[in-house]
Design a protein around this motif. Structure first.
Motif, short mmCIF file in Angstrom:
data_model
loop_
_atom_site.label_atom_id
_atom_site.label_comp_id
_atom_site.label_asym_id
_atom_site.label_seq_id
_atom_site.Cartn_x
_atom_site.Cartn_y
_atom_site.Cartn_z
N MET A 1 18.14 61.49 40.13
CA MET A 1 19.39 62.18 39.78
C MET A 1 20.51 61.14 39.70
SD MET A 1 21.10 65.38 41.69
CE MET A 1 22.83 65.61 41.62
N SER A 2 21.33 61.24 38.69
CA SER A 2 22.44 60.30 38.55
C SER A 2 23.61 60.72 39.43
CB SER A 2 22.87 60.22 37.09
OG SER A 2 23.35 61.47 36.65
N THR A 3 24.49 59.78 39.68
CA THR A 3 25.67 60.03 40.51
C THR A 3 26.65 60.92 39.74
OG1 THR A 3 25.41 57.88 41.54
CG2 THR A 3 27.56 58.93 41.74
N PRO A 4 27.12 62.01 40.35
CA PRO A 4 28.08 62.90 39.67
C PRO A 4 29.38 62.16 39.34
CG PRO A 4 27.33 63.87 41.74
CD PRO A 4 26.82 62.48 41.70
N MET A 5 29.97 62.51 38.23
CA MET A 5 31.26 61.95 37.81
C MET A 5 32.36 62.93 38.22
SD MET A 5 30.48 59.08 36.48
CE MET A 5 32.06 58.67 35.81
N TRP A 6 32.87 62.74 39.43
CA TRP A 6 33.91 63.63 39.97
C TRP A 6 35.24 63.32 39.31
CZ3 TRP A 6 32.61 67.66 42.85
CH2 TRP A 6 31.38 67.64 43.48
N ARG A 7 36.02 64.36 39.07
CA ARG A 7 37.37 64.16 38.53
C ARG A 7 38.29 65.23 39.09
NH1 ARG A 7 38.97 67.24 33.96
NH2 ARG A 7 37.39 68.75 33.38
N LYS A 8 39.59 64.90 39.11
CA LYS A 8 40.57 65.90 39.52
C LYS A 8 41.67 65.96 38.48
CE LYS A 8 43.02 62.90 42.77
NZ LYS A 8 43.52 62.81 44.13
N SER A 9 42.45 66.98 38.55
CA SER A 9 43.50 67.22 37.57
C SER A 9 44.53 66.11 37.56
CB SER A 9 44.20 68.55 37.89
OG SER A 9 45.34 68.72 37.09
N SER A 10 45.02 65.80 36.38
CA SER A 10 46.11 64.83 36.27
C SER A 10 47.40 65.38 36.87
CB SER A 10 46.32 64.44 34.81
OG SER A 10 46.67 65.58 34.05
N TYR A 11 47.44 66.68 37.13
CA TYR A 11 48.61 67.30 37.76
C TYR A 11 48.59 67.13 39.27
CZ TYR A 11 49.49 69.58 33.32
OH TYR A 11 49.76 69.82 32.00
N SER A 12 47.48 66.67 39.82
CA SER A 12 47.35 66.48 41.25
C SER A 12 48.26 65.36 41.72
CB SER A 12 45.90 66.15 41.60
OG SER A 12 45.79 65.87 42.97
N GLY A 13 48.78 65.50 42.91
CA GLY A 13 49.62 64.45 43.48
C GLY A 13 48.78 63.29 43.97
N THR A 14 49.42 62.35 44.60
CA THR A 14 48.72 61.19 45.17
C THR A 14 49.07 61.07 46.64
OG1 THR A 14 50.52 59.71 44.55
CG2 THR A 14 48.70 59.93 42.98
N GLY A 15 48.25 60.35 47.38
CA GLY A 15 48.52 60.12 48.80
C GLY A 15 48.56 61.42 49.58
N ASP A 16 49.56 61.58 50.44
CA ASP A 16 49.68 62.79 51.25
C ASP A 16 50.00 64.02 50.42
OD1 ASP A 16 49.16 61.35 53.53
OD2 ASP A 16 51.25 61.10 54.09
N GLN A 17 50.45 63.83 49.20
CA GLN A 17 50.78 64.96 48.33
C GLN A 17 49.57 65.45 47.55
OE1 GLN A 17 53.82 66.42 48.55
NE2 GLN A 17 54.09 64.91 50.17
N SER A 18 48.44 64.79 47.69
CA SER A 18 47.24 65.16 46.96
C SER A 18 46.57 66.35 47.62
CB SER A 18 46.28 63.97 46.90
OG SER A 18 45.12 64.32 46.20
#
Length: 64
Positions: free
Chosen positions: A1-18
């Motif tokens: 099985m290949s490694t899943p390509m996880w992604r999150k929304s570009s609207y998501s924050g970064t750091g503690d705001q994520s």
């Protein structure tokens, strides 16, 4: 099985705001996991159930 390509929304924050989930395609459906705790595992939803969840969230029909 290949490694899943996880992604999150570009609207998501970064750091503690994520405060977002990540998604990845799996043969059995769509994987969903916590972006802050990816090592805790994931939930796999059938593609049609995931699509319905997204549609309901867009219509603000969920008590989140």
């Amino acid at each position: 099985m290949s490694t899943p390509m996880w992604r999150k929304s570009s609207y998501s924050g970064t750091g503690d705001q994520s405060v977002c989930v990540e998604i990845a395609p799996f043969p059995s459906g769509i994987g969903v996991r916590d972006s802050k705790n990816p090592g805790l595992g994931h939930l796999t939803l059938p593609a049609d159930v995931f699509a319905d969840l997204i549609d309901r969230a867009k219509r603000d029909e969920l008590d989140l």
